[in-house]
Design an enzyme around this catalytic site. Sequence first.
Site, mmCIF file in Angstrom:
data_model
loop_
_atom_site.group_PDB
_atom_site.id
_atom_site.type_symbol
_atom_site.label_atom_id
_atom_site.label_comp_id
_atom_site.label_asym_id
_atom_site.label_seq_id
_atom_site.Cartn_x
_atom_site.Cartn_y
_atom_site.Cartn_z
ATOM 1 N N ASP A 1 0.825 -1.216 0.000
ATOM 2 C CA ASP A 1 0.000 0.000 0.000
ATOM 3 C C ASP A 1 0.859 1.266 0.000
ATOM 4 O O ASP A 1 0.466 2.298 0.533
ATOM 5 C CB ASP A 1 -0.946 0.030 1.219
ATOM 6 C CG ASP A 1 -1.854 -1.179 1.282
ATOM 7 O OD1 ASP A 1 -2.557 -1.430 0.292
ATOM 8 O OD2 ASP A 1 -1.839 -1.875 2.314
ATOM 9 N N LYS B 1 2.493 2.075 -5.201
ATOM 10 C CA LYS B 1 3.164 1.513 -6.376
ATOM 11 C C LYS B 1 2.415 1.813 -7.662
ATOM 12 O O LYS B 1 3.018 2.017 -8.711
ATOM 13 C CB LYS B 1 3.313 -0.004 -6.206
ATOM 14 C CG LYS B 1 4.221 -0.417 -5.070
ATOM 15 C CD LYS B 1 4.362 -1.928 -4.957
ATOM 16 C CE LYS B 1 3.072 -2.608 -4.560
ATOM 17 N NZ LYS B 1 2.587 -2.229 -3.217
ATOM 18 N N GLY C 1 -4.503 -3.793 -4.481
ATOM 19 C CA GLY C 1 -5.267 -2.736 -5.128
ATOM 20 C C GLY C 1 -4.390 -1.536 -5.395
ATOM 21 O O GLY C 1 -3.681 -1.063 -4.503
ATOM 22 N N HIS C 2 -4.371 -1.066 -6.643
ATOM 23 C CA HIS C 2 -3.601 0.115 -6.995
ATOM 24 C C HIS C 2 -4.558 1.236 -7.384
ATOM 25 O O HIS C 2 -5.409 1.065 -8.263
ATOM 26 C CB HIS C 2 -2.646 -0.187 -8.160
ATOM 27 C CG HIS C 2 -1.517 -1.095 -7.770
ATOM 28 N ND1 HIS C 2 -0.673 -1.676 -8.686
ATOM 29 C CD2 HIS C 2 -1.089 -1.520 -6.561
ATOM 30 C CE1 HIS C 2 0.216 -2.425 -8.053
ATOM 31 N NE2 HIS C 2 -0.022 -2.339 -6.763
ATOM 32 N N GLN D 1 1.746 -5.930 -3.140
ATOM 33 C CA GLN D 1 2.069 -6.020 -1.716
ATOM 34 C C GLN D 1 3.463 -5.414 -1.446
ATOM 35 O O GLN D 1 3.893 -4.537 -2.168
ATOM 36 C CB GLN D 1 1.963 -7.458 -1.201
ATOM 37 C CG GLN D 1 0.557 -7.993 -1.117
ATOM 38 C CD GLN D 1 0.099 -8.702 -2.370
ATOM 39 O OE1 GLN D 1 0.858 -9.322 -3.081
ATOM 40 N NE2 GLN D 1 -1.179 -8.616 -2.659
#
Length: 430
Positions: free
Chosen positions: A13, A16, A40-41, A225
């Site tokens: 988180d 990235k 999740g991005h 991650q």
Amino acid sequence: MANVVIVGAQWGDEGKGKVVDIYTEYAGEVVRYQGGNNAGHTLVVGDEKTILHLITSGILHEGKRCVIGNGVVLDPGVFLQEIENLKKKGYLKDDSQLVVDGNVHIIMPYHKAIDIAREKSSGDRKIGTTGRGIGPTYEDKVGRRGIRFIDLLNPQGFARKLGEVLPEKNFYLEKFLGEPPLSEEAILEEYGAYAQSLKQYLGCASRLLNESVDAGRNILFEGAQGSLLDIDHGTYPYVTSSSTIAGGACTGTGVGPRHIDQVIGISKAYVTRVGEGPFPTELHDEMGERLRKAGNEFGSTTGRPRRTGWFDAVALREGVRTSGMSGLAITKMDVLNELETIKICTAYSYRGEMLDYFPQDFEVLRECNPVYEEVEGWKCDICGATSYDELPVQARNYLKKLEEVTGCPVVLVSVGPRRDQTIQIVNPFA
């Protein structure tokens, strides 16, 4: 030509997605090499926010080939929904822009059912998984009873494999976890429909990417991650189920290590963690809540509030070593805008002993207390800064201090959520 791996420097988180979006400009291919839709991005282009869970952030750029490597586990329903959402926003106009390796393992309904039931029955011993079936899918992959993308596209083979594995899964669900069994017929119908929609994306990541290497095209490898969630090098058992460090880019795509030129670790200017597990610099006070609110620290996959803490140089040095990081991208510097002083953890105290390394023993790590150094805050808004020199001297001093205590140079600074609120100090593709 340069090939660059993006990794989370600590517990994920870190932002990235935004950094991958920035670096995609210089790459011909963007490839995801591990994890699943537990990642999740969040990307902000103009005023539009896009959240991606499986497809690489590079998909927001026209003409870039986006590859899902063999190290990823894929939920076909989530994947198709993501494709639909992107097309509604005007992205992915050319389906050949997206490739899924045939050796990608498929997340099945029983994986999700087992994941959720295990967490429910674990009580205080829960890992804090997302319940997306990621871990059980990797278990079946290692146990050689998984179903791959290439298997899904063969109706007879898929039916045979499902018929072999489902009785065992239903027995485990019913007799041990106390959950209802799953219907083989319903799974065949649902996943057969997925196969028809997905077959156009089949490809061989290793062959395509190595052809790009030979042709001199830049490749950007996108990790999910963070390094401290690595199955081998993380805070086990509070880890994810895949190789999140830079070496995972090679095993998860079939591109050899001699073709990797740079490894960029992404870290916030402070630290967050989602789920359970040790977190030495975690703040349980007003400051922790202040960072959470200012940074909007809620998981893009789960919506769970993230745990917050001061920058942990000990933990980051672990990521620098295990991934061989050549540079750091520091995100969310703007969250610290109003602070008078900022703390940096440079060592741990354990039962009166000073540790300058990250302990392997989970029980030791849980008892470690952070040893802090304080630096002066900049107490002004830096969101409009467009170059390193435009940052206030206190902000530059903070970045220099991070370089000093981590042993890794800062190559990029994010001063806001938008694409244009980014300062590139060194371009790893140059």
